[in-house]
Structures are given as C-alpha cells and as structure tokens.
Design an enzyme around this catalytic site. Structure first.
Site, PDB file in Angstrom:
ATOM      1  N   SER A 134      45.074  30.262  34.721  1.00  0.00           N
ATOM      2  CA  SER A 134      45.454  31.677  34.584  1.00  0.00           C
ATOM      3  C   SER A 134      44.425  32.550  33.872  1.00  0.00           C
ATOM      4  CB  SER A 134      46.806  31.792  33.886  1.00  0.00           C
ATOM      5  OG  SER A 134      46.776  31.148  32.628  1.00  0.00           O
TER       6      SER A 134
ATOM      7  N   GLU B  19      53.462  47.717  25.765  1.00  0.00           N
ATOM      8  CA  GLU B  19      53.324  46.929  24.550  1.00  0.00           C
ATOM      9  C   GLU B  19      52.275  45.858  24.809  1.00  0.00           C
ATOM     10  OE1 GLU B  19      55.305  46.321  26.985  1.00  0.00           O
ATOM     11  OE2 GLU B  19      55.041  44.155  27.262  1.00  0.00           O
TER      12      GLU B  19
ATOM     13  N   LYS C  76      46.310  38.780  34.800  1.00  0.00           N
ATOM     14  CA  LYS C  76      47.092  39.987  34.505  1.00  0.00           C
ATOM     15  C   LYS C  76      46.600  41.227  35.262  1.00  0.00           C
ATOM     16  CE  LYS C  76      49.405  38.878  30.197  1.00  0.00           C
ATOM     17  NZ  LYS C  76      48.797  37.608  29.740  1.00  0.00           N
TER      18      LYS C  76
HETATM   19  C1  LIG Z   1      49.486  36.468  29.242  1.00  0.00           C
HETATM   20  C2  LIG Z   1      48.943  35.176  29.697  1.00  0.00           C
HETATM   21  C3  LIG Z   1      49.774  34.100  30.071  1.00  0.00           C
HETATM   22  C4  LIG Z   1      51.268  34.125  29.914  1.00  0.00           C
HETATM   23  O1  LIG Z   1      51.927  35.082  30.657  1.00  0.00           O
HETATM   24  P1  LIG Z   1      52.753  34.757  31.981  1.00  0.00           P
HETATM   25  O2  LIG Z   1      53.404  36.041  32.286  1.00  0.00           O
HETATM   26  O3  LIG Z   1      53.734  33.670  31.653  1.00  0.00           O
HETATM   27  O4  LIG Z   1      51.795  34.318  33.000  1.00  0.00           O
HETATM   28  C5  LIG Z   1      49.189  32.951  30.582  1.00  0.00           C
HETATM   29  N1  LIG Z   1      47.848  32.840  30.712  1.00  0.00           N
HETATM   30  C6  LIG Z   1      47.009  33.845  30.338  1.00  0.00           C
HETATM   31  C7  LIG Z   1      45.541  33.644  30.498  1.00  0.00           C
HETATM   32  C8  LIG Z   1      47.530  35.036  29.829  1.00  0.00           C
HETATM   33  O5  LIG Z   1      46.693  36.023  29.456  1.00  0.00           O
END
Ligand SMILES: *Cc1c(COP(=O)(O)O)cnc(C)c1O
Length: 408
Positions: A392, A125, A103
């Site tokens: 992610s 938000e 993010k």
């Molecule tokens: C917020 C988040 C997601 C989901 O959000 P996307 O916009 O679909 O990527 C996935 N993995 C992590 C670690 C997150 O913090």
C-alpha cells in the site's frame, strides 16, 4: 483507454454496494443530522453522475496514467519468497504511485467530485498526515483550497508530513482539545464543514464513515484490484491463492479485494495490527476482538472500553490506529467472503527489515503488517502456490522511527 472506460462503468463492484439506506447488511448507514444529511445526499448524487460522465472518466483515466503513474506494476518478490521457503509472494506496487501510497487514488476522485459539485475547498482530518498529504496534492493539482485538521500531538510527531502539506499550500488547523489526536481532528473538521457546507466538500481518508463515503472511496480504490487481477493473470497464467492487505479503515484492502470478489477460490485476507499482543490492551485488532457497534456516524465492528466508549487503540503504524473499520469489511467478514488476521508490532518490524534487505523495498509500517502475515503463512504453502500482497505504501516516512527501534 477504451478498456479503462468500460471497466470503469459503475456495475463492477456490485457485490458490495449499499442499500438505499447506505447499509451493507447491518453495517454502515446514513448520518441523521438534517443539514449534514442533505449535504451527504448531494455528494452521493454528484458521485453517481460523474462516474457515468464521459469527461470525468476521460480525465480520471488521463490523471491515473500521467500523474499517478498507473498502472502500478506487479512484482515477484523472489528473494523474499525463497527466504520464507514456500509460496511465491507477489506485490501490487501502490508504493510507486505519486506521493508514495494508495491514498492518492481516492483523493483524486474526491477532489474531482468537489470540482464537479462547484466547491472551492476540501476539508479533512488527518492522523499521521498521509491522507492530508495526498489530499493537499490533489487539491493543488485541481486549484482547490485545502484545509487539514490535525491533533497537536500528531503535528508534533509527524513533522515532515506537516511541512509537505504546508508546501503544497494546505492550511493546517491544529486541534488541541481532548487527547489532541485523530478522533478530535475528525470532530473539529466536521464542525468546520458544517459552517461551510455550500462551498466545501468533506474528503474522508478511508473506506469508512457515513454513506456515501465507503462507496465512493472503495469505488476509486477498485482500480487497484481490477489492474491486479489482469496483471496477475498475464504474469502467472493463474489467479493468486491468497490476496492480502493491511486494514486500518480498509481502503487499500477493499481496493484490491474488489478485483477478486467474484473469485471464490481466491482467499481474501485483511491484516490488522495486534500491537503489543492480542492479550494486552495495546492493539487495534477491531475485527479479531471488536463487537458490533457504531462510531463517527456509521455501524461497524468496533473496539470498546469498559464504559462502552470507543477504546484507546495502539499500533506501531499510526495509519492503522483506529478503533473501528469500514462497513464493507464488517459485512465481508460476517459473510465469510474475507477473513481477518493480525500481526504484532514485532512481526511488523521484522517484515519491514526483511523486505528492505531482501528486495530493496522499504515498505510503510502499515504495509509491513500484510507482509508479516504473508511471510508467516508462505512457509506452510507449496512453492507453486501464490500470495499477492497489496504494497500500500513506501516507508520513507518511517525511517527515523525505525532507526530508534532497530539496532543496525
Ligand atoms: C493510510 C494507510 C493505510 C491504512 O489505511 P486503509 O484505509 O486501511 O488502507 C495503509 N497503508 C498505507 C501506506 C497508508 O498510508
């Protein structure tokens, strides 16, 4: 530096750019509210200017390297691959970024954009608090005020992230109306934004919402796919057979997919939360079981209840808990350029523990959905085939929850 400059030029993800109406095929679209529409146009114009601006490109490149820690590496998960007994599994390590997830990639972009537009404040938000923490981090770095709207239920549940945001200097606005969760937090943040259009920028948390947000977020996340393609070719000499990412709103998935959209032979797979099972009503499998509709000012696949309202959804991972999905994914699905599968809460927990025990990497529960899918399909593939998963985020935020769920 020079490569980064060249590849950062605007043309790269042309295949998923919106029309002038902010549409991706029949999905997406612009907000109609006149004052907000004007604000959105200003943001769009500012965005188009900065991404061509030498100073911006230089600063973004410097921050990516020296603040976020980019490029994040590609890692060959040998023990996990051997455990599955088929394809070789690789990870793009977005969990190693500063703040522990992907993010920060778009939050840095949004905050630099706010500065460029002369704003002194960012408003957003947050659900689980991940977006709030990343935005508060970027705002602290740039010396901007940061105001995060969060449902009272989520504030109670996600206490460590609330503390982080406060330490980083963000103002938390508790939202107690309705169910006191993400949807109400979005409404509340938008209301505040309407009162402060001149001084603030609304900084959305995923590749969704009205134009120009999906485009902006996916542009800043596309660094993931661009790095990953080059790194994967360097490491293995080939492109991966599959590129896999979990899908909540779709930002980490569109980021890694965008690097491979020109490669027809690379299968792109998004993994949604099947929660307690697709046959129950406790899931958030928007692409798998949703219909074409609209939500929060844009058109996309959406899960609706019997009254045609956005359905209450469930996932063990609060970051995937959303009844809609980004417009770019909705279009990629309809064009057959990506496919969308799902993984249940139980599969997610198994994958979470497998990665922790076999590789010493504790993944976020969101990410564990993508890992679960990769583990499921790897065993039916041959050992010379490869799967690249976007890792992610890291799972530090989830450890107490896991200790309640898994018997160790
Ligand atoms: C917020 C988040 C997601 C989901 O959000 P996307 O916009 O679909 O990527 C996935 N993995 C992590 C670690 C997150 O913090």
């Amino acid at each position: 530096m020079t490569t980064d400059k060249m590849t950062d030029s605007y043309g790269l993800h042309h295949s998923i750019l919106p029309s002038n109406d902010g549409l991706y095929g029949e999905f997406g679209g612009k907000i109609e509210h006149p004052e907000l529409a004007k604000a959105m146009d200003d943001i769009e114009q500012g965005f188009r200017e900065i991404i061509k601006d030498e100073d911006f490109i230089e600063e973004m490149s410097r921050l990516r390297q020296t603040y976020v820690g980019r490029p994040s590496p590609i890692f060959h998960a040998r023990r996990l691959s051997a455990h599955c007994g088929g394809a070789q599994i690789y990870f793009k390590r977005e969990d190693l970024n500063h703040t522990g997830a992907h993010k920060i990639n778009h939050c840095l972009g949004e905050v630099l954009l706010a500065k460029k537009l002369g704003k002194t404040k960012v408003i957003a938000e947050t659900g689980a608090g991940q977006h709030g923490v990343a935005l508060a981090t970027a705002a602290a770095l740039m010396g901007l005020e940061c105001e995060i709207h969060m449902g009272v239920v989520d504030i109670e549940k996600e206490h460590p992230n609330v503390s982080r945001m406060k330490i980083l200097g963000a103002k938390i606005v508790p939202v107690s109306r309705g169910a006191g969760t993400l949807k109400e937090a979005v409404d509340s943040a938008f209301e505040t934004y309407l009162d402060e259009l001149d001084s603030s920028l609304f900084a959305i948390g995923s590749a969704l919402g009205p134009a120009p947000y999906p485009e902006i977020v996916s542009y800043f996340q596309s660094v993931v796919g661009r790095e990953a393609r080059t790194q994967f070719l360097e490491t293995t000499g080939n492109l991966p057979n599959k590129v896999v990412a979990c899908v909540g709103g779709g930002s980490n998935a569109i980021g890694i997919f965008s690097g491979f959209l020109g490669d027809k032979e690379v299968e792109k797979v998004g993994v949604e939360p099947a929660g307690e099972g697709l046959e129950t009503s406790n899931h958030a499998a928007t692409m798998t079981l949703g219909v074409k509709g609209a939500l929060h000012g844009f058109k996309c696949y959406v899960l609706l209840d019997e009254d045609g309202e956005p359905a209450p959804v469930h996932s063990i991972a609060s970051g995937l808990d959303y009844p809609g999905v980004g417009p770019q994914h909705s279009l990629l699905r309809d064009m057959g350029l990506a496919t969308y599968e799902s993984a249940t809460d139980a599969e997610c927990l198994d994958a979470f523990m497998a990665l922790s025990r076999l590789e010493g990497i504790i993944p976020a529960l969101e990410t564990a959905h993508a890992i679960a899918y990769a583990m499921r399909v790897a065993k039916d593939m041959s050992p010379d085939e490869t799967i690249l998963v976007n890792l992610s985020g890291r799972g530090d935020k989830d450890i107490d929850f896991i200790l309640d769920k898994v018997k160790l």
